[in-house]
Design a protein around this motif. Structure first.
Motif, PDB file in Angstrom:
ATOM      1  N   ASP A 244      18.429 -24.326   5.899  1.00 16.09           N
ATOM      2  CA  ASP A 244      19.236 -25.530   5.974  1.00 16.09           C
ATOM      3  C   ASP A 244      18.384 -26.762   5.743  1.00 16.09           C
ATOM      4  OD1 ASP A 244      18.710 -26.985   8.830  1.00 16.09           O
ATOM      5  OD2 ASP A 244      18.483 -24.821   9.016  1.00 16.09           O
ATOM      6  N   VAL A 245      19.047 -27.844   5.348  1.00 14.27           N
ATOM      7  CA  VAL A 245      18.417 -29.147   5.182  1.00 14.27           C
ATOM      8  C   VAL A 245      19.259 -30.162   5.942  1.00 14.27           C
ATOM      9  CG1 VAL A 245      17.320 -28.646   2.975  1.00 14.27           C
ATOM     10  CG2 VAL A 245      19.653 -29.547   3.020  1.00 14.27           C
ATOM     11  N   ALA A 246      18.634 -31.244   6.391  1.00 12.45           N
ATOM     12  CA  ALA A 246      19.347 -32.208   7.223  1.00 12.45           C
ATOM     13  C   ALA A 246      18.861 -33.620   6.964  1.00 12.45           C
ATOM     14  CB  ALA A 246      19.153 -31.862   8.698  1.00 12.45           C
TER      15      ALA A 246
ATOM     16  N   ALA B 246      14.854 -33.046   7.660  1.00 11.55           N
ATOM     17  CA  ALA B 246      14.333 -31.792   8.189  1.00 11.55           C
ATOM     18  C   ALA B 246      14.803 -30.651   7.304  1.00 11.55           C
ATOM     19  CB  ALA B 246      14.784 -31.576   9.632  1.00 11.55           C
ATOM     20  N   ALA B 247      14.053 -29.580   7.309  1.00 12.72           N
ATOM     21  CA  ALA B 247      14.418 -28.355   6.601  1.00 12.72           C
ATOM     22  C   ALA B 247      13.925 -27.172   7.420  1.00 12.72           C
ATOM     23  CB  ALA B 247      13.809 -28.322   5.201  1.00 12.72           C
ATOM     24  N   GLY B 248      14.709 -26.121   7.455  1.00 12.23           N
ATOM     25  CA  GLY B 248      14.332 -24.947   8.230  1.00 12.23           C
ATOM     26  C   GLY B 248      14.931 -23.683   7.646  1.00 12.23           C
TER      27      GLY B 248
ATOM     28  N   VAL C 187      15.055 -31.819  -0.493  1.00 12.57           N
ATOM     29  CA  VAL C 187      14.177 -32.295   0.581  1.00 12.57           C
ATOM     30  C   VAL C 187      13.157 -33.283   0.036  1.00 12.57           C
ATOM     31  CG1 VAL C 187      12.434 -31.610   2.260  1.00 12.57           C
ATOM     32  CG2 VAL C 187      14.482 -30.230   1.972  1.00 12.57           C
ATOM     33  N   ALA C 188      12.582 -32.974  -1.109  1.00  9.43           N
ATOM     34  CA  ALA C 188      11.580 -33.861  -1.705  1.00  9.43           C
ATOM     35  C   ALA C 188      12.182 -35.231  -2.025  1.00  9.43           C
ATOM     36  CB  ALA C 188      11.001 -33.219  -2.965  1.00  9.43           C
ATOM     37  N   CYS C 189      13.406 -35.248  -2.560  1.00  8.17           N
ATOM     38  CA  CYS C 189      14.064 -36.516  -2.883  1.00  8.17           C
ATOM     39  C   CYS C 189      14.341 -37.333  -1.630  1.00  8.17           C
ATOM     40  CB  CYS C 189      15.373 -36.247  -3.633  1.00  8.17           C
ATOM     41  SG  CYS C 189      15.150 -35.604  -5.313  1.00  8.17           S
ATOM     42  N   LEU C 190      14.795 -36.678  -0.572  1.00  7.91           N
ATOM     43  CA  LEU C 190      15.068 -37.386   0.676  1.00  7.91           C
ATOM     44  C   LEU C 190      13.781 -37.966   1.260  1.00  7.91           C
ATOM     45  CD1 LEU C 190      17.645 -34.965   2.338  1.00  7.91           C
ATOM     46  CD2 LEU C 190      18.094 -37.255   1.472  1.00  7.91           C
ATOM     47  N   LEU C 191      12.713 -37.177   1.260  1.00  6.95           N
ATOM     48  CA  LEU C 191      11.428 -37.652   1.780  1.00  6.95           C
ATOM     49  C   LEU C 191      10.928 -38.858   0.996  1.00  6.95           C
ATOM     50  CD1 LEU C 191       9.534 -34.309   2.482  1.00  6.95           C
ATOM     51  CD2 LEU C 191      10.237 -36.004   4.170  1.00  6.95           C
TER      52      LEU C 191
ATOM     53  N   TYR D  19      10.482 -34.569   9.233  1.00  7.65           N
ATOM     54  CA  TYR D  19       9.862 -35.876   9.022  1.00  7.65           C
ATOM     55  C   TYR D  19      10.573 -36.850   9.938  1.00  7.65           C
ATOM     56  CZ  TYR D  19       8.534 -40.246   6.727  1.00  7.65           C
ATOM     57  OH  TYR D  19       8.068 -41.519   6.474  1.00  7.65           O
ATOM     58  N   MET D  20       9.858 -37.428  10.933  1.00 10.32           N
ATOM     59  CA  MET D  20      10.483 -38.202  11.989  1.00 10.32           C
ATOM     60  C   MET D  20       9.681 -39.455  12.307  1.00 10.32           C
ATOM     61  SD  MET D  20       9.870 -35.207  14.756  1.00 10.32           S
ATOM     62  CE  MET D  20       8.384 -35.342  15.748  1.00 10.32           C
TER      63      MET D  20
END
Length: 435
Positions: free
Chosen positions: A73-75, A45-47, A23-27, A235-236
């Motif tokens: 999950d991560v998306a 997103a992550a949930g 998630v950190a890398c994607l952000l 993050y949108m």
């Protein structure tokens, strides 16, 4: 036992660490390119949340013990902006298309068959069987149905593939009737509400249902159905661009179309009769006693449907379904050995209501049918209903003929009957005027 607990705890920590890193890398990647307008179409997103397995019948109720799991999950999410969206995007209210990964920890989902006359010759074991942990990779289509400055609500559908690290094993996991193969089909539904608490950030909560099975390509295949709440962070950066659009439809009109669609399919399945024979009617000590190895049988199908595409997004109609399963002779031999005298035919005919939802080249095809003729033996009369269901994905190939390829699962009361691939050809009934 303590060693197993420690090992599982270490595995769980590693999973959370890997997810947080991803998630950190994607952000970072998206935020670093924020000046590029195209990146405003992307988000992450992550949930996470607890889930509970759904007990679908009295048979499962007798051996299902532990029911709780936990998943996260991560998306990577994409949404077209108003200035470059297609007619489909406008009609669906600028949907979110995402590639997702779910990790489901199922060590608390346990099964055990105690002594019971209904188990036949199967002997109880002195341990609980466990469902394996699952990693699923799948795509999600989320359609917003409400949006204002701070909130967005959506309904979502997902499909993809999963992998279970532990499956049925007659030596050490013999009561796990949920999962009989490592590779699985994933299907999910969900409803979510996202609260935009910062310009580019949202808190997302909802309820998700998901199903895992092998589509009868292996045995056992009771399948696992889970439902549970989820909460996560999204993050949108695109939200500010789409919120002012409301739920407007495309201004481009769509002309209603009538057509006939012809479909040919080939599928595969294992036989419940062989599973039942080896699980409950074979004495302990014999080679096939409670085995997990079963032959794969081929099946064929044909469909002729009269369809009306009355909206860019939808088409509905009725059709005649034809099925051919040469395995009927094998079922007949099994039942004859049991002293059952029943009619067996490889042919089945059904009349079905068809519905299709379109998004660009992809479509979700669903049908609900009623058998006009089906004679697959005594067991089928007990295990099956007179009705059947189909659900699958299609992809329309480029070209003037609009050929489509796809895959689907046919089921009885949501229990998979076979998995198939198919090729479809639509034939327009509209009169073409000459220039």
């Amino acid at each position: 036992m303590q060693g197993m607990v420690i090992q599982h705890s270490q595995h769980l920590r590693r999973c959370h660490a890997c997810t947080a890193t991803l998630v950190a890398c994607l952000l970072f990647a998206i935020h670093a390119e924020a000046q590029d307008n195209k990146t405003e179409r992307w988000g992450v997103a992550a949930g996470a949340g607890p889930g509970k397995i759904i007990v679908v019948d009295k048979y499962q109720e007798k051996w299902q013990k532990g029911k709780n799991n936990f998943s996260f999950d991560v998306a990577l999410e994409h949404r077209s902006l108003p200035e470059d969206s297609s007619d489909f995007d406008q009609d669906y209210g600028l949907p979110v298309i995402s590639a997702r990964m779910k990790v489901a920890l199922n060590h608390n989902v346990t099964m055990h068959k105690s002594q019971d006359k209904h188990w036949g010759l199967a002997q109880p074991v002195d341990y609980d069987s466990r469902m394996g942990n699952v990693v699923a990779l799948y795509g999600t289509f989320a359609r917003p149905f409400f949006r204002n400055k701070f909130f967005e609500a959506d309904a979502a559908i997902s499909t993809g593939l999963g992998y279970s690290n532990t499956i049925y094993d007659k030596d050490n996991n013999v009561d796990d009737e949920l999962i009989g193969s490592h590779f699985l089909i994933y299907f999910g539904l969900g409803a979510h509400l996202t609260w935009r608490f910062m310009p580019d950030w949202g808190l997302r909560a909802g309820v998700d249902y998901w199903h895992l099975s092998n589509g009868t390509l292996g045995r056992p295949n009771k399948g696992a159905n889970f439902v549970g709440p989820t909460i996560g962070l999204a993050y949108m950066p695109h939200f500010e661009h789409v919120r002012t659009m409301g739920m407007k439809r495309s201004f481009n009109p769509f002309e209603k179309k009538w057509y006939v669609e012809l479909t040919a399919g080939v599928g595969a399945r294992t036989l419940y009769e062989e599973w039942d024979q080896t699980q409950y009617k074979t004495p302990m000590g014999e080679e096939d006693y409670r085995t997990g190895d079963f032959k794969l049988y081929i099946a064929y199908s044909a469909q002729a449907d009269l369809m009306c595409r009355y909206d860019r997004k939808w088409a509905s109609g009725v059709g005649l379904d034809l099925f051919y399963g040469g395995y009927a002779s094998t079922v007949e031999k099994i039942e004859q050995k049991r002293g059952v005298d029943a009619e067996h035919s490889p042919w089945s005919v059904g009349l079905a209501f068809k519905h299709q939802a379109f998004y660009k080249q992809l479509s979700l095809a669903m049908s609900f049918g009623w058998y006009l003729y089906r004679e697959m033996g005594e067991n089928a009369k007990v295990m099956e209903k007179r009705y059947y269901e189909r659900i699958g994905l299609k992809y329309t190939l480029p070209g003037k003929r609009h050929l489509s390829i796809g895959a689907s699962v046919k089921a009885h009361s949501t229990k998979a009957d076979l998995t198939e691939i198919h090729l479809s050809l639509p034939i327009s009934l509209q009169h073409k005027s000459k220039d």
